[in-house]
Design a protein around this motif. Structure first.
Motif, short mmCIF file in Angstrom:
data_model
loop_
_atom_site.label_atom_id
_atom_site.label_comp_id
_atom_site.label_asym_id
_atom_site.label_seq_id
_atom_site.Cartn_x
_atom_site.Cartn_y
_atom_site.Cartn_z
N ARG A 30 -7.98 6.95 -0.63
CA ARG A 30 -8.27 5.68 -0.94
C ARG A 30 -9.37 5.79 -2.20
O ARG A 30 -9.26 4.92 -3.05
CB ARG A 30 -8.73 4.68 0.19
N LEU A 31 -10.18 6.51 -2.04
CA LEU A 31 -10.90 6.84 -3.20
C LEU A 31 -10.33 7.05 -4.36
O LEU A 31 -10.52 6.70 -5.58
CB LEU A 31 -12.10 7.95 -3.00
N ALA A 32 -9.10 7.87 -4.22
CA ALA A 32 -8.39 8.43 -5.42
C ALA A 32 -7.65 7.07 -6.11
O ALA A 32 -7.56 6.88 -7.29
CB ALA A 32 -7.30 9.42 -4.93
N ALA A 33 -7.24 6.02 -5.15
CA ALA A 33 -6.71 4.97 -5.56
C ALA A 33 -7.78 4.12 -6.51
O ALA A 33 -7.34 3.65 -7.59
CB ALA A 33 -6.13 3.87 -4.41
N VAL A 34 -8.82 4.14 -6.17
CA VAL A 34 -9.95 3.29 -6.70
C VAL A 34 -10.10 4.24 -8.07
O VAL A 34 -10.38 3.39 -9.10
CB VAL A 34 -11.27 3.32 -5.91
N VAL A 35 -10.23 5.43 -8.00
CA VAL A 35 -10.55 6.18 -9.33
C VAL A 35 -9.27 5.76 -10.20
O VAL A 35 -9.52 5.77 -11.50
CB VAL A 35 -10.64 7.48 -9.14
N LEU A 36 -8.04 6.06 -9.84
CA LEU A 36 -6.87 5.43 -10.56
C LEU A 36 -7.12 4.09 -11.17
O LEU A 36 -6.82 4.07 -12.31
CB LEU A 36 -5.65 5.57 -9.74
N LEU A 37 -7.56 3.27 -10.39
CA LEU A 37 -7.66 1.82 -11.12
C LEU A 37 -8.86 1.68 -11.77
O LEU A 37 -8.75 0.94 -13.02
CB LEU A 37 -7.83 0.88 -9.85
N GLN A 38 -9.98 2.66 -11.73
CA GLN A 38 -11.22 2.61 -12.63
C GLN A 38 -10.53 3.02 -14.02
O GLN A 38 -10.88 2.45 -15.02
CB GLN A 38 -12.07 3.28 -12.28
N THR A 39 -9.74 4.03 -13.89
CA THR A 39 -9.11 4.68 -15.26
C THR A 39 -8.45 3.90 -15.95
O THR A 39 -8.23 3.85 -17.19
CB THR A 39 -8.61 6.08 -14.80
N LYS A 40 -7.83 3.23 -15.08
CA LYS A 40 -6.63 2.35 -15.82
C LYS A 40 -6.80 0.70 -15.65
O LYS A 40 -5.87 0.09 -15.92
CB LYS A 40 -5.07 2.53 -15.26
N VAL A 41 -8.07 0.48 -15.65
CA VAL A 41 -8.33 -0.91 -15.36
C VAL A 41 -7.92 -1.74 -16.58
O VAL A 41 -7.72 -2.95 -16.55
CB VAL A 41 -9.81 -1.20 -15.35
N LYS A 42 -7.80 -1.16 -18.10
CA LYS A 42 -7.44 -1.94 -19.09
C LYS A 42 -5.90 -2.60 -18.92
O LYS A 42 -5.60 -3.42 -19.60
CB LYS A 42 -7.65 -1.04 -20.39
N ILE A 43 -4.98 -1.88 -18.12
CA ILE A 43 -3.74 -2.35 -17.96
C ILE A 43 -3.54 -3.42 -16.93
O ILE A 43 -2.40 -4.00 -16.72
CB ILE A 43 -2.86 -1.20 -17.98
N LEU A 44 -4.59 -3.62 -16.18
CA LEU A 44 -4.50 -4.50 -14.97
C LEU A 44 -4.45 -6.05 -15.36
O LEU A 44 -5.31 -6.42 -16.75
CB LEU A 44 -5.84 -4.12 -13.84
N VAL A 45 -4.14 -6.83 -14.65
CA VAL A 45 -3.93 -8.14 -14.99
C VAL A 45 -4.40 -9.33 -13.76
O VAL A 45 -4.49 -8.62 -12.70
CB VAL A 45 -2.55 -8.65 -15.36
N ASN A 46 -4.65 -10.41 -14.19
CA ASN A 46 -5.10 -11.19 -13.04
C ASN A 46 -4.39 -11.35 -11.72
O ASN A 46 -4.91 -11.51 -10.58
CB ASN A 46 -5.46 -12.76 -13.64
N THR A 47 -3.09 -11.19 -11.81
CA THR A 47 -2.25 -11.00 -10.57
C THR A 47 -2.40 -9.79 -9.71
O THR A 47 -2.28 -9.69 -8.49
CB THR A 47 -0.74 -11.45 -10.92
N ASP A 48 -3.02 -8.86 -10.15
CA ASP A 48 -3.50 -7.71 -9.23
C ASP A 48 -4.79 -7.95 -8.65
O ASP A 48 -4.94 -7.12 -7.54
CB ASP A 48 -3.99 -6.44 -10.47
#
Length: 162
Positions: free
Chosen positions: A76-94
């Motif tokens: 789960r921490l790896a999922a968080v780190v992945l999202l931290q790393t790729k936050v620029k591609i996330l959108v409001n529906t995420d």
């Protein structure tokens, strides 16, 4: 499991220490613990992104869900780190996916980085209708009975934590 997901899980297990797992297990709200360090988790995600270049938005969000699907702290921490790393591609529906993660987190060691390093920067980039929708979601979170969701809303918007 995807190739990237298998790589992350296998590597985290190889980086584990039973001593660290026993110590950490007392503080993580019932999650299983491999015993890998935070540095190992970050390095594993860095290596996974090098091995699997060019992951799209859908690939990143699918991988984060795949990692989150097992109640193992390091995954789960790896999922968080992945999202931290790729936050620029996330959108409001995420925010829907992030809400599920926050509800299931069970520990501030997952909620806080999700709120501060994923939700807050995502909100900061949104404009117009997307921002209005996101603001409504965060308002709902701040009034939700779930204490982790209220905490996340407060951290993401700079308010006082409950």
């Amino acid at each position: 499991m995807s190739d990237a997901g298998e790589f992350v899980d296998y590597t985290l297990q190889r980086e584990s220490s039973w001593e660290k797992a026993a110590e950490a297990n007392e503080h993580l709200g019932g999650l299983k613990v491999y015993g890998a360090s935070v540095g190992a988790v970050r390095g594993t995600i860095r290596d996974a992104l090098k091995r699997h270049k060019g992951l799209s938005h859908d690939d990143v969000t699918a991988l984060s869900s795949e990692l989150w699907s097992e109640p193992v702290f390091e995954r789960r921490l790896a999922a968080v780190v992945l999202l931290q790393t790729k936050v620029k591609i996330l959108v409001n529906t995420d925010l829907t996916r992030l809400e599920g993660f926050i509800r299931q987190s069970g520990t501030e060691q997952l909620v806080d980085p999700l709120a501060v390093d994923v939700v807050a920067p995502l909100l900061g980039r949104l404009e117009g209708q997307a921002r209005e929708r996101a603001d409504r979601v965060l308002e709902r979170w701040s009034n939700d009975p779930d204490p982790w969701l209220r905490r996340a809303a407060a951290l993401a918007t700079g308010g006082p934590t409950p």
